[in-house]
Design a protein around this motif. Structure first.
Motif, PDB file in Angstrom:
ATOM      1  N   ALA A   1       0.846  -1.193   0.000  1.00 11.28           N
ATOM      2  CA  ALA A   1       0.000   0.000   0.000  1.00 11.28           C
ATOM      3  C   ALA A   1       0.878   1.238   0.000  1.00 11.28           C
TER       4      ALA A   1
ATOM      5  N   ARG B   1       2.215   4.937   1.059  1.00  6.93           N
ATOM      6  CA  ARG B   1       2.264   5.676   2.326  1.00  6.93           C
ATOM      7  C   ARG B   1       2.084   7.156   1.992  1.00  6.93           C
TER       8      ARG B   1
ATOM      9  N   SER C   1      -4.117  -1.571   1.347  1.00 12.34           N
ATOM     10  CA  SER C   1      -4.740  -0.579   2.225  1.00 12.34           C
ATOM     11  C   SER C   1      -6.138  -0.993   2.658  1.00 12.34           C
TER      12      SER C   1
END
Length: 471
Positions: A287, A289, A317
Motif C-alpha cells: 500500500a 504511504r 490498504s
C-alpha cells in the motif's frame, strides 16, 4: 529434478569390462568367479552406507533445557487474546500452537489455488506468532532435556511480543506498562541457577516482533526497553528483524502460511511452484504511504500501472494482504518476480510469502534481506543467485526502471533464479513438526545455529583459558 536439500550423497561403483574374444565355457566361469571375489573384497574394504542410519547423533551439538516459566509469561498471554490490541480478536490467529486457522476452514478462494493434497499444510498464520510456534516445536524436540545439568543451551519461552502488544496501541499506556512484564520475567530468571552461573550467555529467547519494538531509548519513545536491560546483554535473541550491528540479534524468517507435515509435502510444493506457468513478469503487494514524502511504495505502484499486462498489484490498504490471503498468493504464484521494498521497518513478511510461492524477489534495500537472514539466505556475493537488486536512488532519479531491468534477464537466467529460490523453500518455512530425513526447516536451522554458536564460544573460552594458564 529433485530439489530437496539432502545431506546424503549417492555412491556408485562402476567396473568397466573390455570386450573379449569368444572363449570356452570353463574359462568364462573362472573369469566371472574371479571378478565376483574381487568385487566382494572391494565392498568389504569400501562399505557403501546408502541404507545405514547416520552414526552422527542429531544432538551431538548439545541438548536444550526449556524453562518452565510461570503461566503469566506465556500461556496466560494467549488466554487474553481478545484484548491484545484494539482491532478484532487475535484468538483465531494464535490458535493451533501459533499456526492459526487452517485455510481450508477459513478461505475458500485460497484453497482453490492449492493442490488438494497440500491443503492441510496451509494455515492463516499471523506474522507475529513466532514465539508460540517456536515454543511448541522446542517442547517436542528430540534434543530437549529435562535435566538442566545436561543442557548446552537454555531456552526462555517468554512471549514478550504478546506481553507488550496491548501497551503499544493504548494511548494511556506508560513506559512502565510496556516494561513491567519484562522486568518481572528478568527478576524470575535471576533466581534460576543456570542463569546465575552464566549470566545468560548460554541462554536464548524468541521475540515475535522486530528488534526495534524492544529498543526504547527514551521514556516517551515507542516500544519496550527489554533489549537494553542489563540482564539481556548476553542472551541471544531470535527475531524476524535484527539490528545488523548487534551480534546477539539473529534474524529468522517471518512465519508464512505453509507448514508442511512431511518431506513429501515440501517436495510436492516445490514441484508445484517450479513448474507453474507464470503469466506476469512482475507483481507488487503493498500500500502507498501517502503521509511520507517521496513515498517509494507509491513510485513502485505507479511503475506497475505503467507496465500494463507486465505487472499486477494488490493494494493492501483495504486489508487484502492479511495472513496469506488468496489475493496475495494468487499474485505471487502468477509472477516471475515480486517487488520487495522495505515495509514499516526494513523487512517484510511479504519477502517470504513471495519466495515460498516460487517468485524471485526484487530488492531495493540491502537491509531488507542481505544484512538480515544470514543463516538462511546465500550471501557473501551469492545474492544474485536468488534475487535481483535495483538501487532505489537510480529509480527515483529515473535512471532505471524495474520493467527494463527484468526484461533484460534471459529466460534461462530466470529459470535458474527460480530454481534457486525453490531450493531454499525448506529453509524458509516452519514445519508443523520435524520433517526428518536430513531436511532442516527454519526452526531446525535456528536451533542448530544457536547450539553451534555456543559450542564455538565454549571452544574459544577454553583456548583462551589454556593460553592464560601457560603465561
Amino acid at each position: 529434478m529433485h530439489l530437496l536439500l539432502n545431506n546424503s550423497k549417492d555412491m556408485e561403483q562402476q567396473f568397466p569390462i573390455k570386450p573379449r574374444k569368444p572363449q570356452t565355457l570353463h574359462r568364462v566361469i573362472l573369469l566371472v568367479s574371479f571378478l565376483s571375489i574381487q568385487f566382494i573384497l572391494f565392498l568389504y574394504a569400501h562399505p557403501i552406507q546408502v541404507f545405514s542410519p547416520s552414526s552422527k547423533s542429531p544432538c551431538d551439538a548439545g541438548f536444550v533445557y526449556v524453562y518452565n516459566l510461570p503461566p503469566a509469561f506465556n500461556h496466560d498471554l494467549i488466554e487474553r487474546c481478545e484484548k491484545i490490541n484494539p482491532w478484532p480478536s487475535r484468538c483465531a490467529a494464535l490458535s493451533s500452537s501459533g499456526l492459526g486457522l487452517p485455510v481450508m476452514d477459513s478461505d475458500k478462494k485460497f484453497t482453490a489455488l492449492m493442490p488438494a493434497s497440500l491443503l492441510q499444510s496451509w494455515f492463516s498464520t499471523d506474522q507475529f506468532a513466532l514465539e508460540i510456534i517456536f515454543h511448541h516445536r522446542m517442547l517436542n524436540h528430540q534434543c530437549r532435556t529435562l535435566n538442566p545439568s545436561k543442557a548446552s543451551a537454555f531456552y526462555i519461552p517468554f512471549y514478550v511480543g504478546l506481553a507488550i502488544e496491548p501497551h503499544l496501541w493504548s494511548p494511556n499506556s506508560t513506559s512502565y506498562d510496556r516494561d513491567q512484564d519484562c522486568l518481572s520475567l528478568l527478576k524470575w530468571l535471576q533466581n534460576q541457577s543456570p542463569y546465575q552461573k552464566s549470566h545468560g550467555w548460554d541462554h536464548f529467547i524468541t521475540l515475535g516482533r522486530i528488534t526495534w519494538d524492544f529498543r526504547r531509548s527514551h521514556q516517551s519513545d515507542w516500544g519496550s526497553s527489554f533489549l537494553y536491560m542489563t540482564e539481556m546483554e548476553n542472551t541471544t535473541r531470535l527475531l524476524i528483524e535484527r539490528d545488523p550491528w548487534d551480534e546477539k540479534d539473529v534474524a529468522v524468517p517471518y512465519p508464512t502460511g505453509f507448514h508442511p507435515r512431511s518431506v513429501s509435502d515440501v517436495y510436492e510444493w516445490q514441484q508445484f511452484v517450479l513448474n507453474r506457468k507464470r503469466k506476469t513478469l512482475f507483481g507488487y503487494v503493498g500500500a502507498p504511504r501517502s503521509g511520507f514524502k517521496n513515498d517509494f511504495r507509491g513510485l513502485l505502484l505507479n511503475e506497475c500501472g505503467q507496465a500494463g499486462s507486465k505487472c499486477r498489484s494488490v493494494d493492501c490498504s483495504e486489508g487484502k494482504c492479511i495472513n496469506s490471503s488468496a489475493e496475495t498468493m494468487d499474485l505471487f504464484l502468477d509472477s516471475e518476480f515480486c517487488l520487495q521494498p522495505r515495509g514499516d521497518s526494513f523487512t517484510r513478511r511479504s519477502l517470504f510469502d513471495c519466495m515460498v510461492a516460487g517468485s524471485v524477489p526484487v530488492l531495493f534495500w540491502k537491509r531488507s534481506a542481505y544484512m538480515q537472514y544470514k543463516w538462511y539466505l546465500p550471501g557473501d556475493g551469492d545474492e544474485p543467485e536468488w534475487s535481483v537488486f535495483i538501487d532505489r536512488q537510480d529509480m527515483r532519479e529515473r535512471n532505471v526502471s524495474v520493467r527494463a531491468v527484468l526484461e533484460g534477464i534471459s529466460e534461462h537466467k530466470v529459470r535458474e533464479l527460480r530454481e534457486r529460490v525453490v531450493k531454499l523453500i525448506p529453509r524458509l518455512v516452519y514445519a508443523s513438526e520435524s520433517l526428518g530425513q536430513g531436511i532442516d526447516d527454519a526452526f531446525d536451522i535456528a536451533l542448530k545455529g544457536i547450539l553451534r554458536q555456543l559450542k564455538d564460544q565454549r571452544r574459544r573460552k577454553k583456548i583462551g583459558t589454556t593460553k592464560f594458564q601457560r603465561l
